[in-house]
Design a protein around this motif. Structure first.
Motif, PDB file in Angstrom:
ATOM      1  N   ARG A 103       0.938  -1.214  -0.037  1.00 55.95           N
ATOM      2  CA  ARG A 103       0.031   0.035   0.037  1.00 55.95           C
ATOM      3  C   ARG A 103       0.899   1.155  -0.083  1.00 55.95           C
ATOM      4  O   ARG A 103       1.885   1.484   0.685  1.00 55.95           O
ATOM      5  CB  ARG A 103      -0.959  -0.039   1.329  1.00 55.95           C
ATOM      6  CG  ARG A 103      -1.823  -1.003   1.430  1.00 55.95           C
ATOM      7  CD  ARG A 103      -2.942  -0.988   0.489  1.00 55.95           C
ATOM      8  NE  ARG A 103      -4.066  -1.959   0.464  1.00 55.95           N
ATOM      9  CZ  ARG A 103      -3.843  -3.136   0.060  1.00 55.95           C
ATOM     10  NH1 ARG A 103      -3.054  -3.663  -1.072  1.00 55.95           N
ATOM     11  NH2 ARG A 103      -5.034  -3.992   0.280  1.00 55.95           N
ATOM     12  N   LYS A 111      -5.749  11.778  -3.520  1.00 49.71           N
ATOM     13  CA  LYS A 111      -6.332  10.472  -3.512  1.00 49.71           C
ATOM     14  C   LYS A 111      -6.511   9.570  -4.775  1.00 49.71           C
ATOM     15  O   LYS A 111      -6.709   8.580  -4.481  1.00 49.71           O
ATOM     16  CB  LYS A 111      -8.043  10.855  -3.052  1.00 49.71           C
ATOM     17  CG  LYS A 111      -7.906  11.282  -1.483  1.00 49.71           C
ATOM     18  CD  LYS A 111      -9.316  10.456  -1.076  1.00 49.71           C
ATOM     19  CE  LYS A 111     -10.405  11.571  -0.904  1.00 49.71           C
ATOM     20  NZ  LYS A 111      -9.958  12.590  -0.151  1.00 49.71           N
ATOM     21  N   GLU A 112      -6.544  10.387  -5.535  1.00 49.26           N
ATOM     22  CA  GLU A 112      -6.318   9.398  -7.232  1.00 49.26           C
ATOM     23  C   GLU A 112      -5.299   8.820  -7.148  1.00 49.26           C
ATOM     24  O   GLU A 112      -5.296   7.540  -8.103  1.00 49.26           O
ATOM     25  CB  GLU A 112      -6.329  10.592  -8.438  1.00 49.26           C
ATOM     26  CG  GLU A 112      -7.926  11.138  -8.564  1.00 49.26           C
ATOM     27  CD  GLU A 112      -8.016  12.288  -7.303  1.00 49.26           C
ATOM     28  OE1 GLU A 112      -7.071  12.625  -6.693  1.00 49.26           O
ATOM     29  OE2 GLU A 112      -9.089  13.015  -7.358  1.00 49.26           O
ATOM     30  N   VAL A 113      -4.101   8.962  -6.635  1.00 48.25           N
ATOM     31  CA  VAL A 113      -2.780   8.180  -6.694  1.00 48.25           C
ATOM     32  C   VAL A 113      -2.391   7.420  -5.754  1.00 48.25           C
ATOM     33  O   VAL A 113      -2.085   6.378  -5.793  1.00 48.25           O
ATOM     34  CB  VAL A 113      -1.799   9.350  -7.122  1.00 48.25           C
ATOM     35  CG1 VAL A 113      -0.316   8.870  -7.190  1.00 48.25           C
ATOM     36  CG2 VAL A 113      -2.017  10.441  -8.241  1.00 48.25           C
ATOM     37  N   ALA A 114      -2.697   7.689  -4.396  1.00 45.16           N
ATOM     38  CA  ALA A 114      -2.358   7.168  -3.229  1.00 45.16           C
ATOM     39  C   ALA A 114      -3.434   7.252  -2.186  1.00 45.16           C
ATOM     40  O   ALA A 114      -3.776   8.238  -2.039  1.00 45.16           O
ATOM     41  CB  ALA A 114      -0.782   7.265  -2.927  1.00 45.16           C
ATOM     42  N   GLU A 115      -3.487   6.249  -1.155  1.00 44.31           N
ATOM     43  CA  GLU A 115      -4.097   6.590  -0.017  1.00 44.31           C
ATOM     44  C   GLU A 115      -3.661   7.706   0.792  1.00 44.31           C
ATOM     45  O   GLU A 115      -2.308   8.052   0.582  1.00 44.31           O
ATOM     46  CB  GLU A 115      -4.014   5.312   0.875  1.00 44.31           C
ATOM     47  CG  GLU A 115      -4.731   4.207   0.488  1.00 44.31           C
ATOM     48  CD  GLU A 115      -4.395   3.055   1.562  1.00 44.31           C
ATOM     49  OE1 GLU A 115      -4.234   3.364   2.761  1.00 44.31           O
ATOM     50  OE2 GLU A 115      -4.234   1.869   1.111  1.00 44.31           O
ATOM     51  N   PRO A 116      -4.139   8.508   1.512  1.00 47.69           N
ATOM     52  CA  PRO A 116      -3.705   9.346   2.378  1.00 47.69           C
ATOM     53  C   PRO A 116      -2.701   8.899   3.331  1.00 47.69           C
ATOM     54  O   PRO A 116      -3.191   7.796   3.882  1.00 47.69           O
ATOM     55  CB  PRO A 116      -4.876  10.186   2.752  1.00 47.69           C
ATOM     56  CG  PRO A 116      -5.809   9.418   2.763  1.00 47.69           C
ATOM     57  CD  PRO A 116      -5.909   8.360   1.647  1.00 47.69           C
ATOM     58  N   LYS A 121      -4.329   3.440  10.024  1.00 45.88           N
ATOM     59  CA  LYS A 121      -4.354   2.541   8.909  1.00 45.88           C
ATOM     60  C   LYS A 121      -3.016   1.795   8.447  1.00 45.88           C
ATOM     61  O   LYS A 121      -3.083   0.484   8.175  1.00 45.88           O
ATOM     62  CB  LYS A 121      -5.435   3.340   7.896  1.00 45.88           C
ATOM     63  CG  LYS A 121      -5.723   2.392   6.803  1.00 45.88           C
ATOM     64  CD  LYS A 121      -6.479   3.154   5.792  1.00 45.88           C
ATOM     65  CE  LYS A 121      -6.899   2.326   4.979  1.00 45.88           C
ATOM     66  NZ  LYS A 121      -8.253   1.789   4.435  1.00 45.88           N
ATOM     67  N   HIS A 125      -2.412  -2.159   7.989  1.00 43.21           N
ATOM     68  CA  HIS A 125      -1.725  -2.878   6.857  1.00 43.21           C
ATOM     69  C   HIS A 125      -0.565  -3.516   7.269  1.00 43.21           C
ATOM     70  O   HIS A 125      -0.638  -4.733   6.581  1.00 43.21           O
ATOM     71  CB  HIS A 125      -1.286  -1.737   5.779  1.00 43.21           C
ATOM     72  CG  HIS A 125      -2.333  -0.739   5.311  1.00 43.21           C
ATOM     73  ND1 HIS A 125      -3.501  -1.548   4.832  1.00 43.21           N
ATOM     74  CD2 HIS A 125      -2.615   0.273   4.762  1.00 43.21           C
ATOM     75  CE1 HIS A 125      -4.090  -0.719   4.058  1.00 43.21           C
ATOM     76  NE2 HIS A 125      -3.682   0.775   4.110  1.00 43.21           N
ATOM     77  N   LYS A 128      -1.437  -6.719   8.672  1.00 45.47           N
ATOM     78  CA  LYS A 128      -1.957  -7.675   7.724  1.00 45.47           C
ATOM     79  C   LYS A 128      -1.031  -8.100   6.539  1.00 45.47           C
ATOM     80  O   LYS A 128      -1.497  -8.947   5.616  1.00 45.47           O
ATOM     81  CB  LYS A 128      -2.996  -7.149   6.927  1.00 45.47           C
ATOM     82  CG  LYS A 128      -4.479  -6.711   7.817  1.00 45.47           C
ATOM     83  CD  LYS A 128      -5.697  -6.176   7.022  1.00 45.47           C
ATOM     84  CE  LYS A 128      -6.741  -6.139   7.868  1.00 45.47           C
ATOM     85  NZ  LYS A 128      -7.813  -5.430   7.041  1.00 45.47           N
ATOM     86  N   ARG A 130       1.152  -6.332   4.681  1.00 51.80           N
ATOM     87  CA  ARG A 130       1.553  -5.574   3.550  1.00 51.80           C
ATOM     88  C   ARG A 130       2.327  -4.552   3.567  1.00 51.80           C
ATOM     89  O   ARG A 130       2.593  -4.110   4.834  1.00 51.80           O
ATOM     90  CB  ARG A 130       0.037  -4.676   3.047  1.00 51.80           C
ATOM     91  CG  ARG A 130      -1.060  -5.472   2.996  1.00 51.80           C
ATOM     92  CD  ARG A 130      -2.240  -4.549   3.264  1.00 51.80           C
ATOM     93  NE  ARG A 130      -3.495  -5.707   2.944  1.00 51.80           N
ATOM     94  CZ  ARG A 130      -4.734  -5.108   3.610  1.00 51.80           C
ATOM     95  NH1 ARG A 130      -5.052  -4.129   4.206  1.00 51.80           N
ATOM     96  NH2 ARG A 130      -5.714  -5.926   3.261  1.00 51.80           N
TER      97      ARG A 130
HETATM   98  P1  GTP Z   1      -8.466  -3.293   4.697  1.00 52.25           P
HETATM   99  O1  GTP Z   1      -9.742  -3.640   3.878  1.00 52.25           O
HETATM  100  O2  GTP Z   1      -8.963  -2.329   5.570  1.00 52.25           O
HETATM  101  O3  GTP Z   1      -7.884  -4.485   5.096  1.00 52.25           O
HETATM  102  O4  GTP Z   1      -7.500  -2.546   3.770  1.00 52.25           O
HETATM  103  P2  GTP Z   1      -7.496  -2.367   2.124  1.00 52.25           P
HETATM  104  O5  GTP Z   1      -6.532  -1.340   1.862  1.00 52.25           O
HETATM  105  O6  GTP Z   1      -7.360  -3.597   1.433  1.00 52.25           O
HETATM  106  O7  GTP Z   1      -9.014  -1.634   1.626  1.00 52.25           O
HETATM  107  P3  GTP Z   1      -9.156  -0.422   1.006  1.00 52.25           P
HETATM  108  O8  GTP Z   1     -10.689  -0.837   0.646  1.00 52.25           O
HETATM  109  O9  GTP Z   1      -8.768   0.791   1.955  1.00 52.25           O
HETATM  110  O10 GTP Z   1      -8.335  -0.181  -0.367  1.00 52.25           O
HETATM  111  C1  GTP Z   1      -8.577  -1.158  -1.379  1.00 52.25           C
HETATM  112  C2  GTP Z   1      -7.248  -0.466  -2.305  1.00 52.25           C
HETATM  113  O11 GTP Z   1      -7.621   0.864  -2.761  1.00 52.25           O
HETATM  114  C3  GTP Z   1      -5.877  -0.429  -2.010  1.00 52.25           C
HETATM  115  O12 GTP Z   1      -5.149  -0.871  -3.244  1.00 52.25           O
HETATM  116  C4  GTP Z   1      -5.610   0.885  -1.430  1.00 52.25           C
HETATM  117  O13 GTP Z   1      -4.383   1.124  -1.470  1.00 52.25           O
HETATM  118  C5  GTP Z   1      -6.500   1.368  -2.475  1.00 52.25           C
HETATM  119  N1  GTP Z   1      -7.241   2.718  -1.687  1.00 52.25           N
HETATM  120  C6  GTP Z   1      -7.696   2.894  -0.401  1.00 52.25           C
HETATM  121  N2  GTP Z   1      -7.949   4.248  -0.276  1.00 52.25           N
HETATM  122  C7  GTP Z   1      -7.336   4.955  -1.387  1.00 52.25           C
HETATM  123  C8  GTP Z   1      -7.430   6.423  -1.740  1.00 52.25           C
HETATM  124  O14 GTP Z   1      -7.765   7.204  -0.952  1.00 52.25           O
HETATM  125  N3  GTP Z   1      -6.795   6.692  -2.915  1.00 52.25           N
HETATM  126  C9  GTP Z   1      -6.064   5.743  -3.674  1.00 52.25           C
HETATM  127  N4  GTP Z   1      -5.455   6.080  -4.829  1.00 52.25           N
HETATM  128  N5  GTP Z   1      -6.121   4.588  -3.337  1.00 52.25           N
HETATM  129  C10 GTP Z   1      -6.933   4.049  -2.416  1.00 52.25           C
END
Ligand code: GTP
Length: 245
Positions: A103, A111-116, A121, A125, A128, A130
């Motif tokens: 992650r 947000k379009e590029v990466a999670e904040p 969180k 990760h 889990k 990651r």
């Molecule tokens: P959990 O389900 O909580 O275990 O974590 P997860 O990371 O698998 O779930 P989530 O639904 O948050 O994310 C699914 C995918 O979307 C992952 O590849 C994340 O990196 C990506 N993702 C989550 N939030 C964002 C965001 O704000 N922006 C972007 N670009 N990607 C996101």
């Protein structure tokens, strides 16, 4: 995994130099080098260690040198942070090709590029299994990626901060300019600060000292070094507060 293959640390923050990604190129990312580094990181990750990464941006843009050439420092630093996002995405791709789940979290909202970046969180990760890559530094100018690495290491409760760089460790003086400089196997935060040993900036070292975060500095270009560091085998230089008596 045999007893002897057990990692020394449970949770690790690994700081990779952006410049190392250049390989022999003058600029940018050498895909062979990137693939090699990713394979090594994925291998140590498979040993069961929780792994977070910070990567520099110096292979793409160096804020400090741009500001020396007249660009204002804050703008230059923001450009440097964006360079770390590019490297983080490249590293994510390479790690996933090598079989790891990853992650990317960015300190600058995109947000379009990466999670904040969300500390809890990120920890989830890691739990889990990651690999979490922290992009965009601290999100603030005037702080280096080393400082971001120290900060994130402390925030996620890492057991150690591994600084994988282009030199073999901490030297009594700069090994790039003094080939006779002697490398320390161990040193203290105070020594690094007082002797102005330019292995990490003072903000990063001070933060690590305050929180007693052990740092290991070693050469990323020598294959196997990341594993050695994680296994607790001697490599590079350990920086920590040594208790006397
Ligand atoms: P959990 O389900 O909580 O275990 O974590 P997860 O990371 O698998 O779930 P989530 O639904 O948050 O994310 C699914 C995918 O979307 C992952 O590849 C994340 O990196 C990506 N993702 C989550 N939030 C964002 C965001 O704000 N922006 C972007 N670009 N990607 C996101």
């Amino acid at each position: 995994m045999s007893e002897t293959e057990r990692p020394e640390y449970r949770r690790v923050l690994l700081k990779l130099s952006g410049e190392a990604l250049m390989g022999s190129e003058p600029y940018g990312i050498d895909s062979k080098v990137l693939g090699d580094i990713a394979a090594e990181v994925a291998e140590v990750h498979r040993m069961g260690v929780q792994l977070a990464l910070v990567i520099g941006g110096g292979n793409i843009f160096r804020g400090v040198s741009a500001s020396a050439q007249g660009m204002d420092r804050a703008t230059a630093d923001y450009m440097g942070m964006l360079a770390t996002v590019m490297n983080s995405l490249a590293l994510q791709q390479a790690l996933e090709k090598a079989g790891a789940t990853t992650r990317v979290q960015s300190a600058i909202d995109m947000k379009e590029v990466a999670e904040p970046y969300i500390r809890r969180k990120a920890i989830r990760h890691l739990e889990k299994g990651r690999i979490v890559i922290f992009a965009a530094g601290t999100g603030m100018p005037f702080f280096t990626t080393d400082t971001s690495a120290a900060l994130r290491a402390i925030e996620i409760g890492a057991d150690v901060l591994l600084k994988a760089t282009k030199v073999d460790g901490v030297y009594e003086s700069d090994p790039m300019t003094n080939p006779l400089a002697v490398r320390y196997e161990k040193t203290t935060y105070s020594e690094v600060l007082s002797q102005n040993l330019k292995v990490m900036d003072a903000t990063a070292i001070s933060l690590a000292r305050e929180q007693k975060m052990r740092i290991i500095v070693f050469n990323l270009r020598k294959r196997g070094n990341i594993k050695k560091a994680i296994m607790g085998q001697p490599v590079g230089t350990v920086v920590e507060e040594i208790c006397h008596g």
